[in-house]
Design a protein around this motif. Structure first.
Motif, mmCIF file in Angstrom:
data_model
loop_
_atom_site.group_PDB
_atom_site.id
_atom_site.type_symbol
_atom_site.label_atom_id
_atom_site.label_comp_id
_atom_site.label_asym_id
_atom_site.label_seq_id
_atom_site.Cartn_x
_atom_site.Cartn_y
_atom_site.Cartn_z
ATOM 1 N N LEU A 158 -6.728 30.640 -23.090
ATOM 2 C CA LEU A 158 -7.155 32.118 -22.654
ATOM 3 C C LEU A 158 -8.436 32.610 -22.998
ATOM 4 O O LEU A 158 -9.148 33.378 -22.028
ATOM 5 C CB LEU A 158 -6.119 33.031 -23.228
ATOM 6 C CG LEU A 158 -4.600 32.809 -22.774
ATOM 7 C CD1 LEU A 158 -3.738 33.717 -23.671
ATOM 8 C CD2 LEU A 158 -4.534 32.915 -21.274
ATOM 9 N N ILE A 159 -9.194 32.171 -24.269
ATOM 10 C CA ILE A 159 -10.418 32.695 -24.274
ATOM 11 C C ILE A 159 -11.281 31.910 -23.437
ATOM 12 O O ILE A 159 -12.166 32.653 -23.279
ATOM 13 C CB ILE A 159 -10.540 32.274 -25.837
ATOM 14 C CG1 ILE A 159 -9.909 32.952 -26.943
ATOM 15 C CG2 ILE A 159 -12.435 32.301 -26.346
ATOM 16 C CD1 ILE A 159 -9.819 32.494 -28.349
ATOM 17 N N LYS A 160 -11.352 30.729 -23.058
ATOM 18 C CA LYS A 160 -12.018 30.180 -22.127
ATOM 19 C C LYS A 160 -12.168 30.649 -20.785
ATOM 20 O O LYS A 160 -13.255 31.033 -20.274
ATOM 21 C CB LYS A 160 -11.566 28.697 -22.092
ATOM 22 C CG LYS A 160 -12.457 27.670 -21.226
ATOM 23 C CD LYS A 160 -12.159 26.292 -21.231
ATOM 24 C CE LYS A 160 -12.984 25.162 -20.358
ATOM 25 N NZ LYS A 160 -12.898 24.050 -20.597
ATOM 26 N N GLU A 161 -10.933 31.150 -20.405
ATOM 27 C CA GLU A 161 -10.730 32.002 -19.258
ATOM 28 C C GLU A 161 -11.444 33.370 -19.304
ATOM 29 O O GLU A 161 -12.442 33.481 -18.210
ATOM 30 C CB GLU A 161 -9.513 31.910 -18.745
ATOM 31 C CG GLU A 161 -8.944 31.220 -17.493
ATOM 32 C CD GLU A 161 -9.829 30.696 -16.389
ATOM 33 O OE1 GLU A 161 -10.414 31.663 -15.610
ATOM 34 O OE2 GLU A 161 -10.196 29.689 -16.237
ATOM 35 N N LEU A 162 -11.536 34.138 -20.172
ATOM 36 C CA LEU A 162 -11.956 35.142 -20.351
ATOM 37 C C LEU A 162 -13.644 34.993 -20.573
ATOM 38 O O LEU A 162 -14.312 35.824 -19.932
ATOM 39 C CB LEU A 162 -11.483 35.924 -21.762
ATOM 40 C CG LEU A 162 -12.156 37.097 -22.143
ATOM 41 C CD1 LEU A 162 -11.686 38.137 -21.306
ATOM 42 C CD2 LEU A 162 -11.693 37.593 -23.645
ATOM 43 N N LEU A 163 -14.082 34.256 -21.437
ATOM 44 C CA LEU A 163 -15.595 33.885 -21.386
ATOM 45 C C LEU A 163 -16.152 33.545 -20.067
ATOM 46 O O LEU A 163 -17.301 33.938 -19.760
ATOM 47 C CB LEU A 163 -15.776 32.873 -22.610
ATOM 48 C CG LEU A 163 -15.537 33.233 -24.041
ATOM 49 C CD1 LEU A 163 -15.753 31.945 -24.837
ATOM 50 C CD2 LEU A 163 -15.882 34.554 -24.410
ATOM 51 N N LYS A 164 -15.432 32.722 -19.133
ATOM 52 C CA LYS A 164 -15.867 32.417 -17.865
ATOM 53 C C LYS A 164 -15.939 33.613 -16.970
ATOM 54 O O LYS A 164 -17.141 33.721 -16.343
ATOM 55 C CB LYS A 164 -14.953 31.283 -17.445
ATOM 56 C CG LYS A 164 -15.264 30.901 -15.915
ATOM 57 C CD LYS A 164 -14.432 29.786 -15.364
ATOM 58 C CE LYS A 164 -14.754 29.475 -14.084
ATOM 59 N NZ LYS A 164 -13.863 28.410 -13.224
ATOM 60 N N LYS A 165 -15.118 34.413 -16.866
ATOM 61 C CA LYS A 165 -14.798 35.564 -16.213
ATOM 62 C C LYS A 165 -16.058 36.594 -16.741
ATOM 63 O O LYS A 165 -16.795 37.307 -15.689
ATOM 64 C CB LYS A 165 -13.584 36.337 -16.300
ATOM 65 C CG LYS A 165 -12.556 35.627 -15.700
ATOM 66 C CD LYS A 165 -11.138 36.318 -15.713
ATOM 67 C CE LYS A 165 -9.976 35.752 -14.964
ATOM 68 N NZ LYS A 165 -8.958 36.532 -15.028
ATOM 69 N N LYS A 166 -16.141 36.692 -18.074
ATOM 70 C CA LYS A 166 -17.279 37.590 -18.447
ATOM 71 C C LYS A 166 -18.721 37.121 -18.078
ATOM 72 O O LYS A 166 -19.459 38.073 -17.941
ATOM 73 C CB LYS A 166 -16.978 37.867 -20.150
ATOM 74 C CG LYS A 166 -15.815 38.920 -20.396
ATOM 75 C CD LYS A 166 -15.767 39.186 -21.812
ATOM 76 C CE LYS A 166 -14.848 40.153 -21.952
ATOM 77 N NZ LYS A 166 -15.272 41.636 -21.654
ATOM 78 N N SER A 167 -18.924 36.009 -18.320
ATOM 79 C CA SER A 167 -20.200 35.434 -18.008
ATOM 80 C C SER A 167 -20.527 35.544 -16.564
ATOM 81 O O SER A 167 -21.440 35.775 -16.141
ATOM 82 C CB SER A 167 -20.342 33.749 -18.231
ATOM 83 O OG SER A 167 -19.932 33.600 -19.822
ATOM 84 N N VAL A 168 -19.623 35.165 -15.528
ATOM 85 C CA VAL A 168 -19.940 35.451 -14.003
ATOM 86 C C VAL A 168 -20.011 36.994 -13.651
ATOM 87 O O VAL A 168 -21.097 37.109 -13.028
ATOM 88 C CB VAL A 168 -18.563 34.801 -13.229
ATOM 89 C CG1 VAL A 168 -18.636 35.303 -11.701
ATOM 90 C CG2 VAL A 168 -18.496 33.438 -13.282
ATOM 91 N N LYS A 169 -19.244 37.928 -14.587
ATOM 92 C CA LYS A 169 -19.763 39.240 -14.390
ATOM 93 C C LYS A 169 -21.034 39.581 -14.682
ATOM 94 O O LYS A 169 -21.688 40.402 -13.955
ATOM 95 C CB LYS A 169 -18.399 39.915 -15.062
ATOM 96 C CG LYS A 169 -18.263 41.412 -14.821
ATOM 97 C CD LYS A 169 -17.479 42.157 -15.583
ATOM 98 C CE LYS A 169 -17.603 43.739 -15.088
ATOM 99 N NZ LYS A 169 -18.610 44.240 -15.029
ATOM 100 N N TYR A 170 -21.434 39.292 -15.875
ATOM 101 C CA TYR A 170 -22.823 39.390 -16.266
ATOM 102 C C TYR A 170 -23.596 39.059 -15.325
ATOM 103 O O TYR A 170 -24.768 39.711 -14.867
ATOM 104 C CB TYR A 170 -23.072 38.510 -17.500
ATOM 105 C CG TYR A 170 -24.430 38.641 -18.121
ATOM 106 C CD1 TYR A 170 -25.157 39.750 -18.249
ATOM 107 C CD2 TYR A 170 -25.063 37.382 -17.819
ATOM 108 C CE1 TYR A 170 -26.493 39.431 -18.541
ATOM 109 C CE2 TYR A 170 -26.160 37.041 -18.329
ATOM 110 C CZ TYR A 170 -27.072 38.362 -18.632
ATOM 111 O OH TYR A 170 -28.714 37.975 -18.868
ATOM 112 N N PHE A 171 -23.625 37.867 -14.721
ATOM 113 C CA PHE A 171 -24.616 37.387 -13.659
ATOM 114 C C PHE A 171 -24.756 38.261 -12.345
ATOM 115 O O PHE A 171 -25.571 38.481 -11.717
ATOM 116 C CB PHE A 171 -24.379 35.584 -13.392
ATOM 117 C CG PHE A 171 -24.636 35.029 -14.428
ATOM 118 C CD1 PHE A 171 -26.120 35.039 -15.093
ATOM 119 C CD2 PHE A 171 -23.819 34.108 -15.136
ATOM 120 C CE1 PHE A 171 -26.186 34.266 -16.217
ATOM 121 C CE2 PHE A 171 -24.094 33.231 -16.116
ATOM 122 C CZ PHE A 171 -25.446 33.443 -16.759
ATOM 123 N N ASP A 172 -23.276 38.408 -12.028
ATOM 124 C CA ASP A 172 -23.019 39.520 -10.829
ATOM 125 C C ASP A 172 -23.707 40.873 -11.074
ATOM 126 O O ASP A 172 -24.572 41.450 -10.143
ATOM 127 C CB ASP A 172 -21.507 39.679 -10.446
ATOM 128 C CG ASP A 172 -20.983 38.504 -9.910
ATOM 129 O OD1 ASP A 172 -21.718 37.382 -9.390
ATOM 130 O OD2 ASP A 172 -19.788 38.429 -10.025
#
Length: 121
Positions: free
Chosen positions: A5-19
């Protein structure tokens, strides 16, 4: 929280940061950043949310179009670190960059380190 779950959360937050960076959204970036965030790239070094947001604001004013494309991502969920290979287009300039994003216990970005690989003018 489970590591998956942490891995998925970090992925989503990283993609959102770049967006959010591509959209020049200082408001969203502010919500993503830790109060004590630090940012270091091949030319600059900033500490604190106000300074990092000011740097982002200056970049946004300098370039009309910004587009960040994530090429690949590796996530160390145990230490909350995301390694991203990205391409950044700043008007007519293209940069190939490795970004290392570190997250705090509240899952906010606490540190950004950027390493330029290539620059095409």
């Amino acid at each position: 929280m489970e590591l998956v779950l942490i891995k998925e959360l970090l992925k989503k937050k990283s993609v959102k940061y770049f967006d959010d960076f591509s959209k020049k959204s200082l408001k969203n970036l502010s919500e993503t950043f830790s109060r004590n965030i630090s940012l270091e790239d091949w030319e600059n070094k900033f500490k604190g949310k106000k300074r990092v947001l000011k740097f982002n604001s200056d970049v946004f004013k300098k370039f009309k179009r910004i587009n960040v494309k994530v090429i690949s991502m590796a996530i160390d969920e145990k230490n909350k670190i995301v390694f991203c290979e990205i391409t950044i287009k700043l008007d007519k300039i293209t940069l190939d960059v490795i970004d290392v994003l570190m997250f705090d216990r509240y899952n906010k970005i606490s540190q950004i380190k950027a390493y330029k690989l290539w620059e095409i003018l």
